[in-house]
Design a protein around this motif. Structure first.
Motif, short mmCIF file in Angstrom:
data_model
loop_
_atom_site.label_atom_id
_atom_site.label_comp_id
_atom_site.label_asym_id
_atom_site.label_seq_id
_atom_site.Cartn_x
_atom_site.Cartn_y
_atom_site.Cartn_z
N TYR A 15 25.82 121.48 9.45
CA TYR A 15 26.91 120.19 8.62
C TYR A 15 27.70 120.68 9.38
CZ TYR A 15 24.60 119.72 3.99
OH TYR A 15 24.26 119.62 2.44
N ALA A 16 28.49 120.12 9.64
CA ALA A 16 29.67 120.14 10.47
C ALA A 16 30.60 121.80 10.19
CB ALA A 16 30.46 118.73 10.88
N CYS A 17 30.84 121.89 8.60
CA CYS A 17 31.01 123.03 8.15
C CYS A 17 30.23 124.49 8.31
CB CYS A 17 31.80 122.87 6.88
SG CYS A 17 30.64 122.47 5.89
N GLN A 18 29.49 124.26 8.74
CA GLN A 18 28.98 125.00 9.47
C GLN A 18 28.82 125.82 10.94
OE1 GLN A 18 25.06 123.56 8.59
NE2 GLN A 18 24.13 125.98 7.49
N ARG A 19 29.79 124.63 11.15
CA ARG A 19 29.73 125.27 13.12
C ARG A 19 30.99 125.33 13.18
NH1 ARG A 19 26.48 119.56 12.94
NH2 ARG A 19 28.79 118.67 13.26
N ARG A 20 31.30 125.30 15.12
CA ARG A 20 32.49 125.44 15.37
C ARG A 20 32.86 124.04 16.44
NH1 ARG A 20 34.57 131.27 15.55
NH2 ARG A 20 33.74 131.91 14.06
N THR A 21 33.52 124.02 15.96
CA THR A 21 34.27 122.61 17.02
C THR A 21 35.30 122.14 17.77
OG1 THR A 21 32.71 121.61 15.35
CG2 THR A 21 33.58 120.21 17.19
N PRO A 22 35.52 123.26 18.64
CA PRO A 22 36.92 122.93 19.43
C PRO A 22 37.60 121.81 19.73
CG PRO A 22 34.99 123.04 20.98
CD PRO A 22 34.33 123.16 19.32
N LEU A 23 38.66 121.46 19.73
CA LEU A 23 39.10 120.72 20.75
C LEU A 23 38.77 119.81 21.59
CD1 LEU A 23 41.99 118.78 19.11
CD2 LEU A 23 43.15 120.13 20.43
N PHE A 53 27.26 107.78 12.72
CA PHE A 53 28.03 107.32 13.80
C PHE A 53 28.59 109.02 13.75
CE2 PHE A 53 26.51 102.68 14.02
CZ PHE A 53 26.05 103.49 14.81
N ARG A 54 30.00 109.29 13.09
CA ARG A 54 30.44 110.16 12.92
C ARG A 54 29.84 111.72 12.68
NH1 ARG A 54 35.48 108.25 13.01
NH2 ARG A 54 35.79 106.09 11.76
N ARG A 55 29.48 111.57 12.10
CA ARG A 55 27.98 113.17 12.63
C ARG A 55 27.23 112.98 13.11
NH1 ARG A 55 25.45 112.02 6.99
NH2 ARG A 55 27.00 112.75 4.97
N ALA A 56 27.05 111.84 13.83
CA ALA A 56 26.90 112.32 15.38
C ALA A 56 27.52 113.13 16.17
CB ALA A 56 25.67 110.72 15.40
N ALA A 57 28.46 111.68 16.37
CA ALA A 57 29.24 112.38 17.54
C ALA A 57 29.63 113.34 17.65
CB ALA A 57 29.94 111.27 17.18
N SER A 58 30.18 114.13 15.94
CA SER A 58 30.03 115.83 16.23
C SER A 58 29.53 116.80 16.29
CB SER A 58 30.35 115.47 14.21
OG SER A 58 31.01 117.11 14.38
N VAL A 59 28.08 115.89 16.63
CA VAL A 59 27.15 117.67 16.97
C VAL A 59 27.60 117.71 18.04
CG1 VAL A 59 24.61 117.61 17.42
CG2 VAL A 59 25.33 116.94 14.77
N LEU A 60 27.43 116.37 19.04
CA LEU A 60 27.85 116.23 20.86
C LEU A 60 28.76 117.03 20.91
CD1 LEU A 60 26.33 112.30 21.30
CD2 LEU A 60 25.44 114.66 21.37
N LYS A 61 30.46 116.83 20.00
CA LYS A 61 31.45 117.65 19.74
C LYS A 61 31.62 118.76 19.88
CE LYS A 61 34.29 114.10 18.27
NZ LYS A 61 35.50 114.33 17.01
N LEU A 76 18.13 118.52 17.99
CA LEU A 76 19.73 118.55 17.80
C LEU A 76 19.64 117.86 16.19
CD1 LEU A 76 22.14 117.58 20.45
CD2 LEU A 76 21.42 119.62 19.00
N PRO A 77 20.51 117.76 15.14
CA PRO A 77 20.02 117.61 13.93
C PRO A 77 21.37 116.62 13.84
CG PRO A 77 21.51 119.49 13.61
CD PRO A 77 21.30 119.58 15.11
N CYS A 78 21.48 115.27 12.43
CA CYS A 78 21.87 114.58 12.19
C CYS A 78 22.31 112.85 13.82
CB CYS A 78 23.20 114.83 12.91
SG CYS A 78 23.60 116.34 11.72
N LEU A 79 21.74 113.09 14.67
CA LEU A 79 20.76 112.14 15.88
C LEU A 79 20.34 111.12 15.21
CD1 LEU A 79 21.81 114.05 18.48
CD2 LEU A 79 22.93 112.79 18.28
#
Ligand code: GTP
Ligand code: MN
Ligand code: MN
Length: 389
Positions: A15-23, A53-61, A76-79
């Motif tokens: 889940y994206a809310c479990q990760r740190r995603t910098p700008l 697609f947005r979740r996949a992109a977010s994992v790469l971020k 990696l998840p979500c791909l």
């Protein structure tokens, strides 16, 4: 012998809310491509595909390095298959045929241009596209019926296309603070959205307003907008009243991104300061090359003008809901979406910008800070600057 530990599987939570995603991250060359496909799916009313697609992109971020080969993506998840195919093609050939043909397609370009107008959503843009319209200019030429928001959107189109800088957001913060304190001393104002996450530019400036004495905030918005209007600072505003009732909007209500706070979509008239005047003149030099563009919007104020239009969102929250409103209006949109999905699927809770409801215990969980909300949800606290999912 060392056990065979896969670092990706260890580190990347799903889940994206479990990760740190910098700008700033290392994989824009892939995420831009995946987000075009996400955007296109949204234009075609395919939300499931768009989110995938947005979740996949977010994992790469969230990856701490640039992807160099498909090996880097192992576990990696979500791909999904489709995202992996696109990534593989970009890694091997430098670009993806599907992404490039989407980018070039008449429908994608037209819907992007039309939804770029303030007040125009995908449904309206799609209807206009099917009627043969392709650009904001076509709207004017064919004399389309426009509502008040769309009229303002067309009128200030050029200004609203230009990104809002942090410096401009700070000037607007001062104005909003002045307006709010003039009509309600003691009120608190907080910069939200992309700027709270540390972005240097945005498409608008978002503010959340509250007062420590519950109830004082009621009916505040019209007072603020009246004050701003008297000062000649507003080009457009539409205020919506607060319609939140815990009994009706609580757990029973369908999950929806829209909240029910008193809110105002507006367009500010921002006077150029000495500083931003200099940057304005740089902008107008660039604009010379697209001179015909400027001419066509003849009702647009002249390039030499000493002000510009800026989109501003104002939201008023009761103090008891302020932490939830803060969390809900900081974004990013995907981060918010993932928080709500985490709450529902993993915790049997329902999260909105107003409240957190625990379906197991049948009660609302009160919180004064964002930190408390993350704790209720069993999540590590992620600071705003790392919510750029
Ligand atoms: P830019 O403005 O493009 O820089 O990005 P942003 O992240 O600030 O986006 P935006 O201004 O569209 O939204 C800011 C945050 O407010 C996002 O997290 C949105 O999810 C949230 N938001 C926008 N509209 C609503 C709404 O009607 N209800 C709720 N609850 N949240 C909203
Ligand atoms: Mn914003
Ligand atoms: Mn906004």
């Amino acid at each position: 012998p060392k056990p065979n530990i896969d670092p990706n599987a260890m580190l990347m939570k799903s889940y994206a809310c479990q990760r740190r995603t910098p700008l700033k991250h290392h994989n824009s060359f892939l995420t831009d491509a995946l987000e075009i496909l996400a955007q296109n799916a949204e234009y075609n009313d395919n939300e499931g595909r768009s989110v995938a697609f947005r979740r996949a992109a977010s994992v790469l971020k969230a990856l701490p390095h640039r992807v160099k080969s498909m090996e880097d993506l192992r576990s990696l998840p979500c791909l999904g298959d489709h995202s992996q195919r696109v990534i593989k093609e970009i890694l091997e050939d430098g670009s993806s045929r599907e992404v490039e043909s989407t980018r070039q397609s008449e429908q994608y370009q037209a819907i992007k241009a039309l939804t770029g107008i303030f007040g125009v959503g995908v449904r309206t843009a799609d209807r206009w596209f099917r009627e043969g319209l392709r650009s904001p200019d076509d709207l004017i030429h064919t004399g389309q019926q426009l509502n008040r928001a769309q009229q303002a959107g067309v009128q200030y189109y050029d200004d609203l296309q230009k990104p809002v800088t942090k410096a401009e957001a700070d000037v607007i913060s001062d104005i909003v603070e002045k307006a709010v304190h003039a009509v309600l001393p003691g009120a608190e104002i907080q910069l939200m959205g992309g700027f709270r996450r540390g972005k240097e530019v945005g498409h608008d400036v978002d503010f959340l307003i509250t007062h420590p004495e519950e109830g004082k905030e009621e009916g505040l918005m019209p007072k603020i907008t009246n004050w701003l209007e008297e000062q000649g600072l507003l080009l457009y505003q539409k205020t919506t009243r607060n319609s939140y009732l815990e009994k009706m909007d609580g757990p029973a209500r369908a999950p929806n991104n829209m909240d029910r706070f008193e809110r105002c979509f507006s367009i500010f008239k921002l006077q150029a300061s000495a500083e931003s005047c200099t940057s304005n003149s740089t902008a107008s030099v660039q604009d010379v090359s697209t001179g015909s563009e400027t001419e066509r919007h003849s009702d647009q104020h002249s390039e030499a003008s000493d002000w510009r239009a800026v989109r501003v969102d104002l939201v008023v929250s009761p103090y008891s809901q302020f932490a939830f409103a803060t969390l809900g209006w900081t974004g990013s949109k995907l981060f918010e979406r993932e928080l709500r999905r985490w709450a529902g699927q993993e915790k049997h809770m329902s999260l909105s910008s107003h409240a957190l409801y625990d379906s197991k215990q049948n009660l609302y969980l009160r919180a004064k800070t964002e930190e408390e909300i993350f704790a209720y949800l069993g999540l590590e606290f992620i600071p705003p600057s790392e919510r750029n999912a």
